[in-house]
Design an enzyme around this catalytic site. Structure first.
Site, PDB file in Angstrom:
ATOM      1  N   HIS A 102       0.841  -1.200   0.000  1.00 19.05           N
ATOM      2  CA  HIS A 102       0.000   0.000   0.000  1.00 19.05           C
ATOM      3  C   HIS A 102       0.870   1.240   0.000  1.00 19.05           C
ATOM      4  O   HIS A 102       1.977   1.244   0.514  1.00 19.05           O
ATOM      5  CB  HIS A 102      -0.967   0.018   1.193  1.00 19.05           C
ATOM      6  N   HIS A 104       0.723   5.217   1.160  1.00 21.77           N
ATOM      7  CA  HIS A 104       0.038   6.258   1.922  1.00 21.77           C
ATOM      8  C   HIS A 104       0.088   7.560   1.115  1.00 21.77           C
ATOM      9  O   HIS A 104       1.135   7.892   0.538  1.00 21.77           O
ATOM     10  CB  HIS A 104       0.748   6.526   3.252  1.00 21.77           C
TER      11      HIS A 104
HETATM   12  P1  AMP Z   1       1.354   0.501   7.519  1.00 25.88           P
HETATM   13  O1  AMP Z   1       1.755   0.801   8.930  1.00 25.88           O
HETATM   14  O2  AMP Z   1       2.219   1.192   6.494  1.00 25.88           O
HETATM   15  O3  AMP Z   1       1.208  -0.989   7.270  1.00 25.88           O
HETATM   16  O4  AMP Z   1      -0.067   1.156   7.317  1.00 25.88           O
HETATM   17  C1  AMP Z   1      -1.274   0.481   7.532  1.00 25.88           C
HETATM   18  C2  AMP Z   1      -2.370   1.479   7.393  1.00 25.88           C
HETATM   19  O5  AMP Z   1      -3.612   0.770   7.284  1.00 25.88           O
HETATM   20  C3  AMP Z   1      -2.520   2.439   8.577  1.00 25.88           C
HETATM   21  O6  AMP Z   1      -2.735   3.761   8.088  1.00 25.88           O
HETATM   22  C4  AMP Z   1      -3.787   1.904   9.268  1.00 25.88           C
HETATM   23  O7  AMP Z   1      -4.479   2.912   9.955  1.00 25.88           O
HETATM   24  C5  AMP Z   1      -4.563   1.432   8.064  1.00 25.88           C
HETATM   25  N1  AMP Z   1      -5.642   0.489   8.344  1.00 25.88           N
HETATM   26  C6  AMP Z   1      -5.590  -0.648   9.076  1.00 25.88           C
HETATM   27  N2  AMP Z   1      -6.801  -1.251   9.093  1.00 25.88           N
HETATM   28  C7  AMP Z   1      -7.627  -0.482   8.337  1.00 25.88           C
HETATM   29  C8  AMP Z   1      -8.999  -0.549   7.965  1.00 25.88           C
HETATM   30  N3  AMP Z   1      -9.803  -1.553   8.358  1.00 25.88           N
HETATM   31  N4  AMP Z   1      -9.513   0.433   7.179  1.00 25.88           N
HETATM   32  C9  AMP Z   1      -8.727   1.456   6.769  1.00 25.88           C
HETATM   33  N5  AMP Z   1      -7.421   1.582   7.086  1.00 25.88           N
HETATM   34  C10 AMP Z   1      -6.877   0.634   7.866  1.00 25.88           C
END
Ligand code: AMP
Length: 118
Positions: A102, A104
């Protein structure tokens, strides 16, 4: 077999998300834990890449497609003119929490620091 994560559940419609953009290849939605006024994520619908470290030459088209869609998503978010930062955490030291590639997109305010983990 590719890992199932919360993001594959979002792609499958098993859990809800606040969607910004969707097509056959990618999905963009707002994070549940924003670290700035605007904080969105862009993911490939395929879960075959857990992180950018897994990328292979055959992924170039998909990864390029994700990158070229970011300006359109930024326009939808209203931050195309004001600016934003993109980050893709990869692996343990980055603090990556979800093992589904993903990107950001962070903005909506003057950003400090160099990463999304302030
Ligand atoms: P990372 O730390 O780079 O793996 O980022 C994971 C991202 O996914 C963080 O911004 C979390 O807040 C987001 N996240 C986790 N679960 C969900 C969810 N169910 N819906 C939307 N965002 C999520």
């Amino acid at each position: 077999m590719a890992k199932q994560t919360v993001f594959s559940q979002i792609v499958a419609g098993e859990i809800p998300s606040n969607k910004i953009y969707e097509d056959d290849l990618i999905l963009s939605f707002h994070t549940i834990a924003p670290e700035a006024s605007v904080h969105a994520l862009v993911i490939p619908k395929s879960n075959h890449l857990e992180r950018i470290s897994d990328a292979q030459p055959e992924d170039a088209e998909l990864l390029g497609y994700m990158m070229t869609k970011i300006p359109e998503i930024a326009k939808k978010l209203g931050i195309h003119e004001s600016g934003y930062r993109i980050i893709s955490n990869s692996g343990k030291d980055s603090g990556q929490e979800v093992d589904h590639l993903h990107i950001h997109i962070i903005g909506g305010e003057k950003l400090a620091g160099f990463n999304g983990k302030q």
